[in-house]
Design an enzyme around this catalytic site. Structure first.
Site, mmCIF file in Angstrom:
data_model
loop_
_atom_site.group_PDB
_atom_site.id
_atom_site.type_symbol
_atom_site.label_atom_id
_atom_site.label_comp_id
_atom_site.label_asym_id
_atom_site.label_seq_id
_atom_site.Cartn_x
_atom_site.Cartn_y
_atom_site.Cartn_z
ATOM 1 N N GLU A 168 50.557 5.602 18.664
ATOM 2 C CA GLU A 168 49.906 6.639 19.467
ATOM 3 C C GLU A 168 49.152 6.013 20.645
ATOM 4 O OE1 GLU A 168 46.771 10.345 18.737
ATOM 5 O OE2 GLU A 168 46.688 8.586 17.433
ATOM 6 N N CYS A 176 49.552 11.459 14.772
ATOM 7 C CA CYS A 176 48.364 11.027 14.040
ATOM 8 C C CYS A 176 47.780 12.122 13.140
ATOM 9 C CB CYS A 176 47.333 10.458 15.003
ATOM 10 S SG CYS A 176 46.115 9.382 14.186
ATOM 11 N N LYS A 226 50.125 17.422 20.632
ATOM 12 C CA LYS A 226 49.499 17.286 19.311
ATOM 13 C C LYS A 226 48.842 18.595 18.889
ATOM 14 C CE LYS A 226 46.324 13.996 17.042
ATOM 15 N NZ LYS A 226 45.593 12.728 17.307
#
Length: 285
Positions: free
Chosen positions: A41, A151, A114
């Site tokens: 990431e 993540c 995300k």
């Protein structure tokens, strides 16, 4: 059969150096016959979310004419591999933690933003990123259908299930996780187990790439604990990197065999969506 790799690396303050290193590691992955290659990431820079400081907004770039993505698009085409590229996206006045999948012909596929944004000491992401608005994404690549999360997405069972329902044959998570400065907890085992569970309950392999190294900021310091890993469709870790070294890990998957196992276990077949209303309700207690 498809071969995947996860790249584990440390970042510096020098963006050009980080990108150059990432390119070198992608080339090494391809040399070792990896066809789908995962980078960590936000690998272009240090993990700036340790502090809340508007100066770091200058690190963001739009998707259109993005020089980082262009470099990896050219590389994917040259090496004939699929590359997952995480980047800090600026979209008009908004900022997102985003990712693109670049196909083996260099084509930049849909942008993913995300979905789940963390908020805690050392991981001040809500200060920088808006909640993702793209929905979950599955990509039909040259080597199979892959799902992606970023993540914090990997902690949510809903991410993995949604991706599986959309047809993902492998799920990939670029990651930046390490020490917890507020509670002094080593979350490494918890972090791995939750994703092993996602693989097992969806009968889909999971591939995770983390960063390593100590990064010091004004308000906190984080030691990223590496431990990048790949599971099989049962959730078993079949390869794992160290906590403190730059490494590339690999795994080979027979996607047809995995699909037969997914059908046999019937975890998607026997779902009862009409019973799951509580899952989309606010906290019930």
């Amino acid at each position: 059969m498809v071969r995947v790799s996860a790249i584990q690396m440390a970042m510096s303050e020098d963006k050009k150096f980080n990108i150059s290193k990432a390119i070198s590691l992608v080339k090494q992955s391809a040399k070792n016959c990896a066809q789908i290659i995962l980078l960590p990431e936000l690998f272009e820079t240090l993990y700036f979310c340790k502090d809340m400081d508007k100066k770091y907004l200058s690190l963001a770039s739009p998707l259109k004419n993005n020089s980082l993505i262009k470099q990896f698009s050219d590389l994917a085409k040259e090496l004939k591999v699929v590359i997952l590229v995480s980047y800090f996206e600026k979209s008009k006045e908004d900022y997102f933690n985003s990712l693109v999948v670049i196909n083996a012909d260099g084509f930049v596929m849909d942008n993913y933003r995300k979905t789940h944004i963390p908020d805690g000491h050392g991981y001040e992401e809500k200060f920088y990123f808006k909640d993702g608005d793209t929905g979950f994404k599955v990509y039909e690549t040259a080597f199979g259908k892959i799902g992606v999360g970023i993540c914090w997405d990997q902690w949510f069972c809903e991410t993995a299930r949604a991706l599986t329902l959309k047809g993902a044959e492998i799920i990939f998570y670029p990651t930046a996780i390490g020490s917890e400065p507020e509670i002094k907890l080593d979350s490494k085992e918890h972090w791995q187990r939750v994703q092993m569970g996602h693989a097992a309950t969806n009968t889909v392999p999971v591939v995770v790439a983390n960063r390593i190294g100590k990064e010091v900021a004004k308000s906190s310091e984080l030691t990223f604990y590496g431990s990048s890993f790949i599971t099989d469709y049962t959730g078993k870790i079949i390869t794992e990197a160290s906590r403190d070294k730059e490494e590339i890990i690999y795994a080979d998957f027979d996607l047809e065999k995995n699909a037969k196992q997914r059908k046999y276990w019937g975890l998607l077949r026997d779902r009862r969506p009409s019973c799951y209303g509580d899952l989309v309700s606010p906290l019930l207690r």
